[in-house]
Design an enzyme around this catalytic site. Sequence first.
Site, PDB file in Angstrom:
ATOM      1  N   CYS A 178      67.474  49.087  49.257  1.00 50.43           N
ATOM      2  CA  CYS A 178      68.129  49.583  50.467  1.00 50.43           C
ATOM      3  C   CYS A 178      69.311  48.709  50.859  1.00 50.43           C
ATOM      4  O   CYS A 178      70.413  49.206  51.121  1.00 50.43           O
ATOM      5  CB  CYS A 178      67.123  49.669  51.609  1.00 50.43           C
ATOM      6  SG  CYS A 178      65.992  51.075  51.479  1.00 50.43           S
ATOM      7  N   GLY A 184      60.813  50.184  51.832  1.00 49.19           N
ATOM      8  CA  GLY A 184      60.211  49.464  52.939  1.00 49.19           C
ATOM      9  C   GLY A 184      61.247  48.676  53.721  1.00 49.19           C
ATOM     10  O   GLY A 184      62.440  48.666  53.392  1.00 49.19           O
ATOM     11  N   GLN A 200      61.826  45.588  53.816  1.00 50.07           N
ATOM     12  CA  GLN A 200      62.465  44.527  53.045  1.00 50.07           C
ATOM     13  C   GLN A 200      62.894  45.001  51.656  1.00 50.07           C
ATOM     14  O   GLN A 200      62.945  44.230  50.702  1.00 50.07           O
ATOM     15  CB  GLN A 200      61.529  43.317  52.946  1.00 50.07           C
ATOM     16  CG  GLN A 200      61.334  42.586  54.250  1.00 50.07           C
ATOM     17  CD  GLN A 200      62.662  42.131  54.860  1.00 50.07           C
ATOM     18  OE1 GLN A 200      63.570  41.716  54.158  1.00 50.07           O
ATOM     19  NE2 GLN A 200      62.764  42.236  56.172  1.00 50.07           N
ATOM     20  N   SER A 201      63.244  46.271  51.559  1.00 44.28           N
ATOM     21  CA  SER A 201      63.671  46.835  50.278  1.00 44.28           C
ATOM     22  C   SER A 201      64.998  46.243  49.829  1.00 44.28           C
ATOM     23  O   SER A 201      66.019  46.336  50.527  1.00 44.28           O
ATOM     24  CB  SER A 201      63.803  48.353  50.402  1.00 44.28           C
ATOM     25  OG  SER A 201      64.513  48.893  49.313  1.00 44.28           O
ATOM     26  N   ASN A 202      64.995  45.645  48.645  1.00 44.83           N
ATOM     27  CA  ASN A 202      66.237  45.154  48.049  1.00 44.83           C
ATOM     28  C   ASN A 202      67.155  46.305  47.679  1.00 44.83           C
ATOM     29  O   ASN A 202      68.379  46.203  47.811  1.00 44.83           O
ATOM     30  CB  ASN A 202      65.929  44.325  46.810  1.00 44.83           C
ATOM     31  CG  ASN A 202      65.061  43.124  47.124  1.00 44.83           C
ATOM     32  OD1 ASN A 202      65.367  42.333  47.995  1.00 44.83           O
ATOM     33  ND2 ASN A 202      63.951  43.003  46.410  1.00 44.83           N
TER      34      ASN A 202
END
Length: 332
Positions: free
Chosen positions: A84, A78, A80-82
Amino acid sequence: MKTSGDPLHDFPAVHLGFFPTPLQHLPRLGRLLRHNSLYIKRDDLAGLSLGGNKIRSLEYLLGDALRTGADTLVTAGGLQSNLCSLTAAACAKVGLRCILVHNDLPPDELSGNMLLSYLFGAKPVFIGKVTEEERAVAMEGVAERVRAEGGRPYVIGNGASTPMGALGYLNAASELALQAGALGIPLRHVVIVGAMGGTASGFAFGTALLEHPFHVHVVSVEYLREELRRRMSALFSGIRELTHLEPRLDPWDVATIHDEYLGGGYGVPTVDSRDALHLLPRTEGIFIENVYTSKTLAGLLGLVKDGTIPRDEPACLIHTGGMAALFAQYLL
């Protein structure tokens, strides 16, 4: 490369983080709970970017990517993917191209992890609000385009919750046991997040290899108990096949899943998780975030209050990070 001194010496891993991460006493929180032996394992201070659990996973995944000659990493999450943003940071550190597939629409402004990914130079691909299955197909499509352009992609799927990605937390169990022993802490309980299963599976498998120095309480933030158990069981099998390691104890003998803190599901705060989000910084000066760590802390608090974790038995929370997302989350 890390190549010796642990049971995973056959798996090359790049150095991305600062390990061991600190093991910190929580005296003020403990006084509120009437529990004098509460600790926190600070994987939010793992060194790369703003820290987080995925750094341990990425050390092995990037090691495998470099071993196979990859020049581009492709992963997904998403906005706010950590995973990523940490993948973007890791790629910048070792010199790989990074493409991030987001199952969402382009944001109006860059904040939190999206801002970090941009600063690290990752290329975003937005595919709209689709399912996990559709996102996986889109990732493979991106990888095919990289190949068509002459590149060598390495795909990190399933939120890095793969047997290879779980290896970092297999080592973390040994790291924590050594720290607790050196400090004279007879640690009996560890509370860890249960998201897609990779972090918890690696840690539980590592704990089983150590023959049960503590019990692992897995607080589910994404799936009901049976679905998370299915995913973790598959990962246990995958770790065995990948490493040829066989604990004398079944990992399920040392781990319990708790889904009573899940509430409305992934990313949906509960009353208890909102309280936990404010409690830890106000008692110990340590931030957590809404999606993963606040529910995990709410789980620790609940397990102490209901006696599952007795007040005279030392317990440790694994802080899995994700601090960048905090600045893009609704808190009140």
